[in-house]
Motif scaffolding. Structure first.
Motif, PDB file in Angstrom:
ATOM      1  N   ARG A   1       0.818  -1.213   0.000  1.00 29.85           N
ATOM      2  CA  ARG A   1       0.000   0.000   0.000  1.00 29.85           C
ATOM      3  C   ARG A   1       0.851   1.261   0.000  1.00 29.85           C
ATOM      4  O   ARG A   1       0.314   2.360  -0.085  1.00 29.85           O
TER       5      ARG A   1
ATOM      6  N   ARG B   1      -1.571  -4.484 -12.701  1.00 31.10           N
ATOM      7  CA  ARG B   1      -2.418  -3.385 -12.227  1.00 31.10           C
ATOM      8  C   ARG B   1      -3.235  -3.845 -11.028  1.00 31.10           C
ATOM      9  O   ARG B   1      -4.447  -4.056 -11.123  1.00 31.10           O
ATOM     10  N   PRO B   2      -2.610  -4.006  -9.880  1.00 24.12           N
ATOM     11  CA  PRO B   2      -3.348  -4.485  -8.706  1.00 24.12           C
ATOM     12  C   PRO B   2      -4.411  -3.481  -8.272  1.00 24.12           C
ATOM     13  O   PRO B   2      -4.129  -2.298  -8.078  1.00 24.12           O
ATOM     14  N   ASP B   3      -5.621  -3.936  -8.131  1.00 23.14           N
ATOM     15  CA  ASP B   3      -6.742  -3.065  -7.804  1.00 23.14           C
ATOM     16  C   ASP B   3      -6.628  -2.528  -6.381  1.00 23.14           C
ATOM     17  O   ASP B   3      -6.704  -3.282  -5.407  1.00 23.14           O
ATOM     18  N   GLY B   4      -6.416  -1.218  -6.255  1.00 27.35           N
ATOM     19  CA  GLY B   4      -6.392  -0.587  -4.943  1.00 27.35           C
ATOM     20  C   GLY B   4      -5.064  -0.646  -4.228  1.00 27.35           C
ATOM     21  O   GLY B   4      -4.952  -0.153  -3.098  1.00 27.35           O
ATOM     22  N   TYR B   5      -4.021  -1.231  -4.842  1.00 24.44           N
ATOM     23  CA  TYR B   5      -2.721  -1.368  -4.186  1.00 24.44           C
ATOM     24  C   TYR B   5      -1.627  -0.754  -5.056  1.00 24.44           C
ATOM     25  O   TYR B   5      -1.789  -0.569  -6.263  1.00 24.44           O
ATOM     26  N   ARG B   6      -0.502  -0.463  -4.430  1.00 22.36           N
ATOM     27  CA  ARG B   6       0.650   0.033  -5.198  1.00 22.36           C
ATOM     28  C   ARG B   6       1.330  -1.096  -5.972  1.00 22.36           C
ATOM     29  O   ARG B   6       1.889  -0.864  -7.042  1.00 22.36           O
TER      30      ARG B   6
ATOM     31  N   ARG C   1       1.276 -12.499  -6.722  1.00 18.91           N
ATOM     32  CA  ARG C   1       0.295 -13.580  -6.614  1.00 18.91           C
ATOM     33  C   ARG C   1       1.018 -14.910  -6.473  1.00 18.91           C
ATOM     34  O   ARG C   1       1.875 -15.263  -7.282  1.00 18.91           O
TER      35      ARG C   1
ATOM     36  N   ALA D   1     -16.662  -8.703  -4.303  1.00 25.43           N
ATOM     37  CA  ALA D   1     -15.644  -7.650  -4.380  1.00 25.43           C
ATOM     38  C   ALA D   1     -14.329  -8.099  -3.752  1.00 25.43           C
ATOM     39  O   ALA D   1     -13.246  -7.748  -4.237  1.00 25.43           O
TER      40      ALA D   1
END
Length: 421
Positions: free
Chosen positions: A141, A168-173, A177, A268
């Motif tokens: 983050r 492009r991690p959603d919501g993270y810097r 995985r 989500a």
């Protein structure tokens, strides 16, 4: 993201569903066995499981201070993931490429073994280990954490390991995985294994704390146990028995679980567990019935923890839930940590083995440790790894130096708390 809420008095226990096991008597008088195992957690029971696979004729007895799943194996958060020891980039520097790669591949194999064990046990009527085979995300983050993950991603690439950075991690810097991972109900798994062993003739004695151990003799309040081989699968309780295994520090961790979430919130969040790359930052996962389980945050060193400090830790977690939901369960669990983040699986004397210091990786590691110990006890020479050792490094957890460690843990929790959630 909005915080959850901690209202009223949530149940002070995890939401897990262990099997109702028949009571087992405490040790009385003199007990003899081929192999005595202290600790009815997953490591101890997995050792018995693998021993019987190698030699079904063995007479095995398992002792526990409480009952199966009464310790860390029944109070974890149910993440089954790879990784062991220091981050992969540091592991390369410390052990070299060949060992770092072998260790990671071994940790992926532990996940597969634990999944296979859960599926084997679920073949029995009435057994549901809550197994969900899905990947894990380690996320950043902040810019600093993202730089850490970039170094790890480069190390995984150089070692040709299947861990990839998400573009492009959603919501993270940033995010990595890990495809080989799962979640499950740790108490259900542990008690189902205990029930299976009982059907196969393993004797169990509950409410039998070991006061002294060594030389094949275990002393309990109500009697003694003598065995040709002994396994002390006591993890963070090593200091209580004053075992010569270095410092395996007992740490008190915290977790909360919510009411079942809406279908929209579940979709989500997704099925993959999410682990923050910052030390002590929260991690979370969904259960099969839709609850959100979150652990992490402030850590306590027993026995100095107090009810008020637990409440503050639970509040800390509840404020950082990624969805608005009511907290229904809160609990603590004691785990064993070492100074170099590697477990200890080795001998304390000629006939006695110790296993502990899983450093938060116990669910996956336990099955593999049980297989390793069973091989060693029956005369095989398993491939050694860096954690196959007799002692961990010394840590100053007592006296004035212990106060410094407690202060350092508070600083880490404060840093984790300043991240955006």
């Amino acid at each position: 993201m909005s915080a959850g809420e901690l209202v009223g008095e949530p149940v002070t226990a995890p939401p897990w569903r262990p099997l109702d096991l028949p009571p087992a008597p405490p040790v009385r008088g003199q007990v003899r066995a081929d192999v005595a195992i202290v600790g009815a957690g997953l490591t101890g029971l997995a050792t018995a499981h693998h021993l019987l696979r190698r030699d079904p004729s063995l007479d095995i007895v398992v002792l526990d201070a409480t009952a199966p799943a009464g310790g860390a194996s029944g109070r974890g958060t149910g993440l089954v993931g790879p990784r062991i020891g220091p981050p992969i980039d540091r592991a390369r520097q410390r052990f070299g490429d060949d060992t770092a790669r072998a260790c990671h591949l071994a940790s992926e194999d532990w996940v597969r073994q634990t999944v296979a064990l859960a599926r084997e046990l679920e073949a029995e009527p009435g057994v549901d280990c809550g197994l969900d085979v899905a990947g894990q995300l380690v996320v950043a983050r902040t810019d600093r954490a993202a730089a850490d993950l970039a170094r790890r991603a480069d190390a995984y690439r150089r070692l040709d390991l299947d861990v990839r950075a998400l573009p492009r991690p959603d919501g993270y810097r940033a995010a990595l995985r890990y495809p080989v991972a799962a979640t499950l109900d740790p108490a259900a798994l542990t008690t189902a294994l205990a029930a299976d062993l009982a059907r196969r003739g393993v004797r169990r004695h509950d409410r039998s704390p070991v006061l002294r151990a060594g030389g094949g003799l275990l002393e309990c309040p109500g009697g003694t146990v003598r065995a040709r081989r002994t396994v002390l699968a006591v993890n963070g309780w090593a200091r209580t028995l004053r075992l010569p295994v270095g410092t395996v520090a007992a740490l008190q961790l915290h977790a909360v679980a919510t009411e079942p979430l809406s279908a929209a919130d579940r979709a989500a969040l997704g099925r993959e567990a999410v682990i923050d790359a910052t030390t002590l930052a929260p991690y979370h996962r969904l259960t099969p019935d839709g609850r959100l389980v979150m652990g992490g945050g402030p850590v306590r060193i027993p026995p100095t923890s107090r009810p008020a400090s637990h409440r503050r830790a639970w509040d800390w977690l509840a404020r950082r839930l990624p969805v608005q939901a009511r907290v229904t369960h809160r609990w603590t669990g004691r785990v064993g940590y070492t100074g170099d983040a590697l477990p200890v699986v080795g001998r304390t004397d000629e006939s006695t083995w110790f296993a502990g210091g899983c450093c938060g990786h116990g669910l996956a590691l336990a099955t593999a440790t049980g297989a390793h110990l069973a091989a060693a006890l029956t005369g095989d020479a398993p491939t050694p790894r860096p954690w196959h050792r007799d002692r961990a490094p010394w840590l100053p957890v007592d006296g004035p130096a212990g106060t410094l460690i407690r202060g350092y843990l508070r600083v880490l929790a404060n840093q984790a708390g300043k991240q955006p959630y």
